[in-house]
Design a protein around this motif. Structure first.
Motif, mmCIF file in Angstrom:
data_model
loop_
_atom_site.group_PDB
_atom_site.id
_atom_site.type_symbol
_atom_site.label_atom_id
_atom_site.label_comp_id
_atom_site.label_asym_id
_atom_site.label_seq_id
_atom_site.Cartn_x
_atom_site.Cartn_y
_atom_site.Cartn_z
ATOM 1 N N UNK A 182 33.241 39.841 37.421
ATOM 2 C CA UNK A 182 32.816 39.217 38.906
ATOM 3 C C UNK A 182 31.861 38.174 38.904
ATOM 4 N N UNK A 183 31.209 38.703 37.897
ATOM 5 C CA UNK A 183 29.307 37.505 37.770
ATOM 6 C C UNK A 183 30.135 35.887 37.423
ATOM 7 N N UNK A 184 31.081 36.342 36.159
ATOM 8 C CA UNK A 184 31.031 35.121 35.729
ATOM 9 C C UNK A 184 32.297 34.674 36.339
ATOM 10 N N UNK A 203 40.262 34.823 40.990
ATOM 11 C CA UNK A 203 41.486 36.197 40.752
ATOM 12 C C UNK A 203 41.183 36.574 39.149
ATOM 13 N N UNK A 204 40.840 37.405 39.643
ATOM 14 C CA UNK A 204 41.110 38.633 37.418
ATOM 15 C C UNK A 204 42.295 38.516 38.130
ATOM 16 N N UNK A 213 43.391 40.561 40.123
ATOM 17 C CA UNK A 213 42.819 40.953 41.381
ATOM 18 C C UNK A 213 41.476 39.551 42.412
ATOM 19 N N UNK A 214 41.805 39.738 43.292
ATOM 20 C CA UNK A 214 40.552 38.908 44.396
ATOM 21 C C UNK A 214 39.729 38.741 44.474
ATOM 22 N N UNK A 215 38.555 38.347 43.934
ATOM 23 C CA UNK A 215 37.258 38.787 44.132
ATOM 24 C C UNK A 215 37.204 37.052 44.861
#
Length: 707
Positions: A182-184, A203-204, A213-215
């Motif tokens: 998430x930080x990256x 998104x990951x 997965x949306x961040x």
């Protein structure tokens, strides 16, 4: 997630990036966003990769590379700059700051197939523009001090969404993503914002789950990201490697565990603290707890976990056939002599290449092996280690600076030199004690057929590959396998060591014990050199009585350049092979092999490799010679005498290399850490520990002394 307090920082300024600090970072000061991921996972890992330039692959990293194979191919077409879409609207206003109790459902999941193959559609106006995609895009942000290569970027006008690919499945946690990821991703969003795009979320894509997965980039995540950037920058400026994690479940699957040595370092720090060797080191550098609280500095000492792999899967390739040519055919090294193919081996199975005499290598093969980190060692026809070809110099300039500074300090150099020589004398004494008692017991029953102990592992098979004319395969060396033996580090289960040695041996053991004590208290390099010489004279006196080869192998002491008897020819050759192994080991760590602490610099001499070789001469070099002579693997016909100089014949040299490789691949129980690894891995571990001493993490070098 950090809990914010408005009294500590000006949150609005920080979140908007408009704080008083208007620093603009230069290109050299930019932090790769991937390092921010590593720092969040483990600060020590980030230091090793970013500051010291260390990296090695394991299964996880290779699987990750394979999963990125599509997005690692850069798109060919350009993408429009933000200004080409029209006026750039202001960035979104700050939203309420999330705390650690923020609603995890704010993270949404989008189920679907893997993103379609990235492609670039023609740019049109913002109002009618379709979704654009580009892959492997590198961007930087001077104010944020970041640079990143984005796996995939989706553009919908001025609104952009970075997509980061990760191996594995969606984690089972409230955010459906790990914090480092998430930080990256948030750092990528900050870069995009500074470049003029609107970016409110990323998104990951989890490759195993095939889900996105949306961040959302909320204020709390942005502030957390900027705080980690600040800490990472301070760590780099500090020049002090962070302490290893303690008993962390993260370590076993980390590809750098063999470089980091977390359990080994924590054990040595605890031992130093227990003995009061360095109280300041104990207080400041005891292991740090893992972020999940799985361990703490007050926890009980944990056993050192096994170092995997115990021995390398790849093998050395020796090419001794004069006139042979080493070439490359796809992913294989092929050795030919005239029209005959001597051997063909996969590159992935080769750890090093040793060329003896007039052997040539194609430029294609040479470039391929150095790109893979495989060293090419050049020997003279007679076995003199003359040169080595490698790739670029190791990136760890920090270590070389510490090495040069230590070598220029006579006091520090003497301390290291004493550690090498004390370990050498003790190992030589152990060698004499074990063999003398075994030989005495043998003499009471059978004076001719009793196998020696301590020579080889009966389970170890020859693992080197030979490029010998007519072989044509990667089979091992056709030499006689030794009889059952026992590792030198293992305490025998019978009463062999309880038997008293002869009077002469007992006197030599007492003298060596005294020389070791005096070497540990030496006050000058000259004194140490004298003590080492006297100990060597006593040791070789006892070593001569261990040889069973008859008059052909009489030995009265060391001589060289050239050797004047078969034993000295054998010792010189195995010491040359040992110096080659340690040159490769210290160079892989980042040392300059030419600058040592006991052996003075001399043109072309690998002084540091010779320093570390001291403690292993009895264990590897002398043991190999004993095995060759006492097991009958070599005979008088294996030598050629000319004008008083003795050299090995081609079959004799082949037998020595085979025996040396068996010794290097034999697994031994480490006397400090308790796990079993091969001698070749032991050399790598000792070189790593020496680097920790020079960089100030460990107070003293732990010599490798068998019991």
């Amino acid at each position: 997630m950090a809990i914010l307090t408005s009294s500590a920082v000006d949150l609005a300024d920080l979140l908007l990036g408009q704080d008083a600090d208007d620093t603009v970072f230069t290109d050299e000061e930019l932090i790769p966003v991937r390092m921010l991921n590593e720092f969040t996972y483990c600060p020590r890992l980030a230091y090793l990769e970013w500051v010291q330039g260390e990296f090695t692959d394991n299964l996880d990293t290779r699987e990750g590379t394979f999963g990125h194979r599509n997005v690692d191919r850069p798109s060919a077409r350009p993408i429009p700059a933000p200004t080409e879409f029209g006026d750039v609207p202001p960035q979104p206003a700050a939203v309420p700051i999330e705390t650690s109790t923020s609603n995890p459902t704010a993270t949404t999941s989008i189920t679907g197939a893997e993103p379609s193959p990235p492609s670039i559609e023609p740019a049109t106006t913002a109002a009618s523009s379709p979704l654009l995609k580009t892959r492997s895009l590198t961007l930087s942000a001077a104010r944020e001090g970041l640079v990143a290569k984005l796996d995939l970027l989706e553009l919908d006008g001025q609104h952009v969404t970075p997509v980061e690919y990760k191996k594995g499945a969606i984690p089972d946690n409230p955010f459906q993503a790990w914090e480092p990821e998430r930080v990256q991703l948030c750092a990528q969003g900050l870069i995009l914002r500074e470049n003029g795009y609107q970016c409110n979320a990323g998104e990951i894509f989890y490759i195993e789950s095939r889900h996105r997965v949306t961040v959302p980039f909320d204020d709390a995540l942005v502030l957390r990201t900027r705080e980690l950037i600040r800490q990472l920058r301070e760590m780099g400026r500090g020049g002090q490697i962070p302490s290893p994690l303690v008993d962390s479940p993260k370590c076993p699957r980390c590809s750098l565990v063999g470089i980091c040595l977390p359990d080994e370092t924590n054990l040595l720090l605890r031992d130093a603290a227990a003995t009061g060797l360095d109280a300041s080191t104990r207080d400041s550098r005891a292991g740090s707890p893992d972020e999940d609280g799985s361990a703490s500095t007050n926890s009980l000492p944990s056993p050192v976990r096994h170092l995997l792999p115990a021995r390398d899967d790849a093998l050395p390739l020796y090419v001794k056939e004069q006139g042979a040519f080493v070439g490359k055919d796809a992913d294989r090294l092929v050795v030919r002599h005239r029209t005959a193919t001597l051997i063909s081996v996969p590159l992935i199975d080769v750890s090093q290449v040793s060329l003896f005499g007039n052997v040539q290598m194609s430029s294609q093969a040479l470039r391929e092996v150095v790109d893979r980190g495989i060293s090419v060692c050049h020997f003279s026809y007679g076995g003199w280690f003359a040169a080595m070809t490698t790739g670029h110099v190791h990136k760890n300039i920090e270590l070389r600076m510490a090495q040069f500074a230590t070598a220029a300090d006579p006091v520090k150099s003497l301390e290291l030199a004493k550690s090498f020589i004390v370990a050498k004398i003790r190992n030589g004494r152990t060698m004499l004690r074990r063999h003398a008692t075994a030989q005495q017991r043998s003499g009471q029953t059978d004076t001719t057929s009793e196998p020696e102990i301590d020579l080889t592992d009966e389970t170890a098979s020859p693992r080197c590959v030979d490029a010998q004319k007519g072989s044509g395969t990667s089979a091992g060396w056709p030499v006689q396998a030794p009889a059952a033996n026992q590792d030198v580090s293992e305490a025998p289960s019978d009463n062999r060591l309880t038997q008293k040695p002869s009077e002469a041996t007992a006197r030599e053991l007492a003298q060596l014990a005294e020389w070791a004590r005096m070497a540990g208290r030496a006050t000058s390099a000259e004194t140490l050199l004298g003590l080492e010489g006297m100990a060597a004279k006593v040791y070789f006196s006892g070593f001569a009585r261990l040889l069973k080869g008859g008059h052909a192998f009489d030995f009265s002491g060391r001589n060289r350049r050239p050797p004047r008897d078969p034993i000295n020819a054998l010792l010189s050759f195995v010491y040359s092979l040992l110096a080659k192994e340690l040159t490769i080991a210290v160079r892989s760590v980042g040392f300059d092999p030419l600058l040592g602490f006991f052996h003075k610099p001399r043109y072309g001499r690998p002084s540091l490799a010779l320093d570390l070789a001291e403690e292993f001469r009895p264990l590897i070099g002398d043991s190999t010679v004993l095995m060759l002579v006492n097991n009958g693997e070599i005979s008088e016909s294996s030598f050629l005498a000319r004008a008083g100089a003795v050299t090995l014949t081609e079959p004799g040299r082949k037998a020595v290399i085979a025996a040396f490789e068996r010794r290097m691949e034999q697994e031994i129980t480490h006397p400090i850490f308790g796990y079993r690894i091969s001698y070749r891995r032991v050399l790598q571990v000792q070189a790593r520990l020496l680097s920790r001493v020079l960089l100030g993490e460990l107070a003293s070098y732990p010599g490798f002394c068998t019991r």
